[in-house]
Scaffold this motif. Sequence first.
Motif, PDB file in Angstrom:
ATOM      1  N   LEU A 172      -9.779  -9.573 -11.151  1.00 16.91           N
ATOM      2  CA  LEU A 172     -10.308  -9.758  -9.800  1.00 16.91           C
ATOM      3  C   LEU A 172      -9.446  -9.011  -8.795  1.00 16.91           C
ATOM      4  CD1 LEU A 172     -11.080 -13.609  -9.932  1.00 16.91           C
ATOM      5  CD2 LEU A 172     -12.621 -11.706 -10.444  1.00 16.91           C
ATOM      6  N   LEU A 173      -9.900  -7.847  -8.384  1.00 20.48           N
ATOM      7  CA  LEU A 173      -9.212  -7.110  -7.320  1.00 20.48           C
ATOM      8  C   LEU A 173      -9.619  -7.731  -5.988  1.00 20.48           C
ATOM      9  CD1 LEU A 173      -8.759  -5.223  -9.717  1.00 20.48           C
ATOM     10  CD2 LEU A 173      -9.154  -3.285  -8.195  1.00 20.48           C
ATOM     11  N   VAL A 174      -8.632  -8.076  -5.171  1.00 19.13           N
ATOM     12  CA  VAL A 174      -8.906  -8.794  -3.923  1.00 19.13           C
ATOM     13  C   VAL A 174      -8.068  -8.220  -2.792  1.00 19.13           C
ATOM     14  CG1 VAL A 174      -9.390 -10.940  -5.181  1.00 19.13           C
ATOM     15  CG2 VAL A 174      -7.092 -10.534  -4.290  1.00 19.13           C
ATOM     16  N   TYR A 175      -8.442  -8.601  -1.574  1.00 17.55           N
ATOM     17  CA  TYR A 175      -7.557  -8.370  -0.424  1.00 17.55           C
ATOM     18  C   TYR A 175      -7.625  -9.599   0.468  1.00 17.55           C
ATOM     19  CZ  TYR A 175     -11.950  -5.800   0.456  1.00 17.55           C
ATOM     20  OH  TYR A 175     -13.256  -5.384   0.482  1.00 17.55           O
ATOM     21  N   ARG A 176      -6.621 -10.420   0.279  1.00 12.70           N
ATOM     22  CA  ARG A 176      -6.461 -11.645   1.066  1.00 12.70           C
ATOM     23  C   ARG A 176      -5.450 -11.452   2.191  1.00 12.70           C
ATOM     24  NH1 ARG A 176      -8.839 -15.977  -1.395  1.00 12.70           N
ATOM     25  NH2 ARG A 176      -9.419 -15.773  -3.595  1.00 12.70           N
ATOM     26  N   THR A 177      -4.921 -10.251   2.300  1.00 16.66           N
ATOM     27  CA  THR A 177      -3.963  -9.933   3.363  1.00 16.66           C
ATOM     28  C   THR A 177      -4.434  -8.689   4.098  1.00 16.66           C
ATOM     29  OG1 THR A 177      -2.611  -8.527   1.908  1.00 16.66           O
ATOM     30  CG2 THR A 177      -2.043 -10.869   1.994  1.00 16.66           C
ATOM     31  N   GLY A 178      -3.924  -8.496   5.307  1.00 17.37           N
ATOM     32  CA  GLY A 178      -4.234  -7.298   6.070  1.00 17.37           C
ATOM     33  C   GLY A 178      -5.479  -7.446   6.931  1.00 17.37           C
ATOM     34  N   PRO A 179      -5.895  -6.344   7.578  1.00 19.55           N
ATOM     35  CA  PRO A 179      -6.997  -6.393   8.547  1.00 19.55           C
ATOM     36  C   PRO A 179      -8.367  -6.681   7.941  1.00 19.55           C
ATOM     37  CG  PRO A 179      -6.306  -4.124   8.163  1.00 19.55           C
ATOM     38  CD  PRO A 179      -5.285  -5.003   7.496  1.00 19.55           C
ATOM     39  N   TYR A 180      -8.496  -6.559   6.630  1.00 17.28           N
ATOM     40  CA  TYR A 180      -9.792  -6.809   5.994  1.00 17.28           C
ATOM     41  C   TYR A 180      -9.862  -8.178   5.325  1.00 17.28           C
ATOM     42  CZ  TYR A 180      -9.813  -1.820   6.774  1.00 17.28           C
ATOM     43  OH  TYR A 180      -9.714  -0.581   7.365  1.00 17.28           O
ATOM     44  N   ALA A 181      -8.794  -8.940   5.433  1.00 17.83           N
ATOM     45  CA  ALA A 181      -8.720 -10.247   4.781  1.00 17.83           C
ATOM     46  C   ALA A 181      -9.815 -11.219   5.222  1.00 17.83           C
ATOM     47  CB  ALA A 181      -7.344 -10.864   5.000  1.00 17.83           C
ATOM     48  N   PRO A 182     -10.177 -11.288   6.525  1.00 17.27           N
ATOM     49  CA  PRO A 182     -11.215 -12.251   6.921  1.00 17.27           C
ATOM     50  C   PRO A 182     -12.536 -12.055   6.185  1.00 17.27           C
ATOM     51  CG  PRO A 182     -10.055 -11.453   8.859  1.00 17.27           C
ATOM     52  CD  PRO A 182      -9.606 -10.601   7.706  1.00 17.27           C
ATOM     53  N   ASN A 183     -12.828 -10.815   5.783  1.00 14.78           N
ATOM     54  CA  ASN A 183     -14.053 -10.543   5.034  1.00 14.78           C
ATOM     55  C   ASN A 183     -13.814 -10.569   3.528  1.00 14.78           C
ATOM     56  OD1 ASN A 183     -14.168  -9.220   7.772  1.00 14.78           O
ATOM     57  ND2 ASN A 183     -16.302  -8.979   7.174  1.00 14.78           N
ATOM     58  N   GLY A 184     -12.675 -10.050   3.105  1.00 15.96           N
ATOM     59  CA  GLY A 184     -12.381  -9.998   1.677  1.00 15.96           C
ATOM     60  C   GLY A 184     -12.155 -11.356   1.052  1.00 15.96           C
ATOM     61  N   THR A 185     -11.647 -12.310   1.834  1.00 13.43           N
ATOM     62  CA  THR A 185     -11.294 -13.624   1.281  1.00 13.43           C
ATOM     63  C   THR A 185     -12.506 -14.441   0.839  1.00 13.43           C
ATOM     64  OG1 THR A 185      -9.216 -13.675   2.504  1.00 13.43           O
ATOM     65  CG2 THR A 185     -10.092 -15.790   1.745  1.00 13.43           C
ATOM     66  N   PRO A 186     -13.532 -14.639   1.691  1.00 10.63           N
ATOM     67  CA  PRO A 186     -14.679 -15.416   1.200  1.00 10.63           C
ATOM     68  C   PRO A 186     -15.396 -14.741   0.040  1.00 10.63           C
ATOM     69  CG  PRO A 186     -15.145 -14.469   3.383  1.00 10.63           C
ATOM     70  CD  PRO A 186     -13.684 -14.278   3.120  1.00 10.63           C
ATOM     71  N   TRP A 187     -15.426 -13.410   0.050  1.00  7.86           N
ATOM     72  CA  TRP A 187     -16.008 -12.658  -1.062  1.00  7.86           C
ATOM     73  C   TRP A 187     -15.271 -13.014  -2.354  1.00  7.86           C
ATOM     74  CZ3 TRP A 187     -16.080  -6.535  -0.831  1.00  7.86           C
ATOM     75  CH2 TRP A 187     -16.771  -6.026  -1.927  1.00  7.86           C
ATOM     76  N   ALA A 188     -13.944 -12.971  -2.317  1.00  6.77           N
ATOM     77  CA  ALA A 188     -13.135 -13.284  -3.497  1.00  6.77           C
ATOM     78  C   ALA A 188     -13.284 -14.748  -3.908  1.00  6.77           C
ATOM     79  CB  ALA A 188     -11.668 -12.955  -3.215  1.00  6.77           C
ATOM     80  N   ASN A 189     -13.352 -15.644  -2.935  1.00  5.58           N
ATOM     81  CA  ASN A 189     -13.473 -17.070  -3.244  1.00  5.58           C
ATOM     82  C   ASN A 189     -14.790 -17.383  -3.951  1.00  5.58           C
ATOM     83  OD1 ASN A 189     -11.000 -17.510  -2.046  1.00  5.58           O
ATOM     84  ND2 ASN A 189     -11.826 -18.306  -0.141  1.00  5.58           N
ATOM     85  N   GLY A 190     -15.860 -16.730  -3.515  1.00 11.27           N
ATOM     86  CA  GLY A 190     -17.154 -16.944  -4.158  1.00 11.27           C
ATOM     87  C   GLY A 190     -17.137 -16.507  -5.610  1.00 11.27           C
ATOM     88  N   LYS A 191     -16.492 -15.380  -5.881  1.00 14.95           N
ATOM     89  CA  LYS A 191     -16.413 -14.893  -7.259  1.00 14.95           C
ATOM     90  C   LYS A 191     -15.627 -15.869  -8.138  1.00 14.95           C
ATOM     91  CE  LYS A 191     -14.865 -10.630  -6.673  1.00 14.95           C
ATOM     92  NZ  LYS A 191     -14.554  -9.243  -7.071  1.00 14.95           N
ATOM     93  N   GLN A 192     -14.505 -16.337  -7.617  1.00 15.20           N
ATOM     94  CA  GLN A 192     -13.668 -17.223  -8.418  1.00 15.20           C
ATOM     95  C   GLN A 192     -14.330 -18.584  -8.643  1.00 15.20           C
ATOM     96  OE1 GLN A 192      -9.208 -18.983  -8.152  1.00 15.20           O
ATOM     97  NE2 GLN A 192      -9.382 -16.852  -7.547  1.00 15.20           N
ATOM     98  N   ASP A 193     -14.994 -19.114  -7.619  1.00 18.17           N
ATOM     99  CA  ASP A 193     -15.662 -20.413  -7.775  1.00 18.17           C
ATOM    100  C   ASP A 193     -16.797 -20.346  -8.791  1.00 18.17           C
ATOM    101  OD1 ASP A 193     -13.991 -21.726  -6.059  1.00 18.17           O
ATOM    102  OD2 ASP A 193     -15.436 -21.952  -4.427  1.00 18.17           O
ATOM    103  N   TYR A 194     -17.491 -19.202  -8.861  1.00 25.74           N
ATOM    104  CA  TYR A 194     -18.565 -19.098  -9.845  1.00 25.74           C
ATOM    105  C   TYR A 194     -17.991 -19.073 -11.263  1.00 25.74           C
ATOM    106  CZ  TYR A 194     -23.007 -17.959 -12.005  1.00 25.74           C
ATOM    107  OH  TYR A 194     -24.145 -18.011 -12.787  1.00 25.74           O
ATOM    108  N   ILE A 195     -16.861 -18.431 -11.446  1.00 26.81           N
ATOM    109  CA  ILE A 195     -16.200 -18.463 -12.754  1.00 26.81           C
ATOM    110  C   ILE A 195     -15.869 -19.899 -13.132  1.00 26.81           C
ATOM    111  CG2 ILE A 195     -14.079 -17.859 -13.998  1.00 26.81           C
ATOM    112  CD1 ILE A 195     -14.031 -15.220 -12.483  1.00 26.81           C
TER     113      ILE A 195
END
Length: 440
Positions: free
Chosen positions: A34-57
């Motif tokens: 799971l490549l993610v970006y939970r830090t930096g200027p794109y974190a507000p968008n990257g975080t929920p995207w990553a969370n959805g992927k992990q929760d489905y797993i």
Amino acid sequence: MKLKSLVLAAAAVATLAGTAGQALAQAKEQFFPLLVYRTGPYAPNGTPWANGKQDYIKLVNAQGGINGVKIAYEECETGYATDKGVECYERLKGRPGVAVFDPQATGITFALTDKVPQDKIPLITLGYGLGASQDGNVFKWNFPLMGSYWTAADILIQHLGKKEGGLDKLKGKKIALVYHDSPFGKEPIPLLQERAKLHGFDLSLIPVTAPGVEQKSAWLQVRQQRPDFVLLWGWGVMNSTALKEAVATGYPREKMYGVWWAGAEPDVRDVGANAKGYNALALNTSGTEPKVIQDILKTVHDKGQGTGPRDEVGSVLYTRGVIIQMLTVEAVKRAQERFGKGKVMTGEQVRWGMENLALDQKKLDALGFSGVMRPISTSCQDHMGSSWARVHTWDGAKWGGMSDWYQADEAILKPLVKTTADKYATEKKLTRRDTADCGA
């Protein structure tokens, strides 16, 4: 002495058994990097995207895995940076049972496209990546499922034409593309230029330096040019900044149309009522009504195992993350149908599964995705599988006002895809796949 030897021998056997058991356990796990970006200027968008992927797993594992095969996963932080994304790929690609990579960035996708054929690992780039990679005869390992930036741009022009009373009414109109100055932001330009030639509208290109926190010069150009419409190709902090600049310069938000990565809650939350009327593409619905979202809430979050906050579940990007992971799981299932049910699939086998997805409405309903997305069916030639999207509108407090579905115009898309794919094949000295390879 003999007793001591027996004890040591028993210990050695136990150690070997334990090691073998661990190896067997690892062998029974399908690994999802799971490549993610939970830090930096794109974190507000990257975080929920990553969370959805992990929760489905977590949901799939709680339901018994993929025909009994549990999913192992590991996140790797990229900060949306291409070099870090490549580092994550190199570190995780050798893990046992690796199935597929979702780079979560067009720049990283560009960098990995030349690597995955040698490593035999597919790339899923849902709604992003290279538009030409729809052509599976050239891009064997890339899967821009559900749409590319070319389909997105095409649908937006169709929508504007419909609003004006016909595509012919776009003649003489001014359309400005305010875009993230990166591979992501530049991707829609060829399609928009093609549409501009067909319909006679004036297209102006206004780049914004990443990450997009400074846009005053861009919106000065908008104010000077006074375009009839602004297309926003932004991501992360760039989107909310663009809306704030539109407010400051007095540009009507109802004349602004974002790509589907500029149409989520983080993009408008800080602007609130001032963003009322802003429009953006939607690949999927949002909300907690779908059965799959209810299943995640009950099976994952109610048991204290949620990856992020509960109130984020069902948001636009969270749901998109769930969709991405569902399609990956279904590709593994499809591969198992051919190569062995209940077995761990190789990257090459998962690639075959990705290329042979067949999710009709009945199947989507059974998976809990009724109303969330369109059916999708891929093939050797078509690695996208679906090119539909809608437009939704921010009412000042929530997304709504969903339009009818639009499908990208194949008469415009196919020649552009083939020409660009052929050029790529020539540059890389690739040969188009034959019929035998399509069945492999």
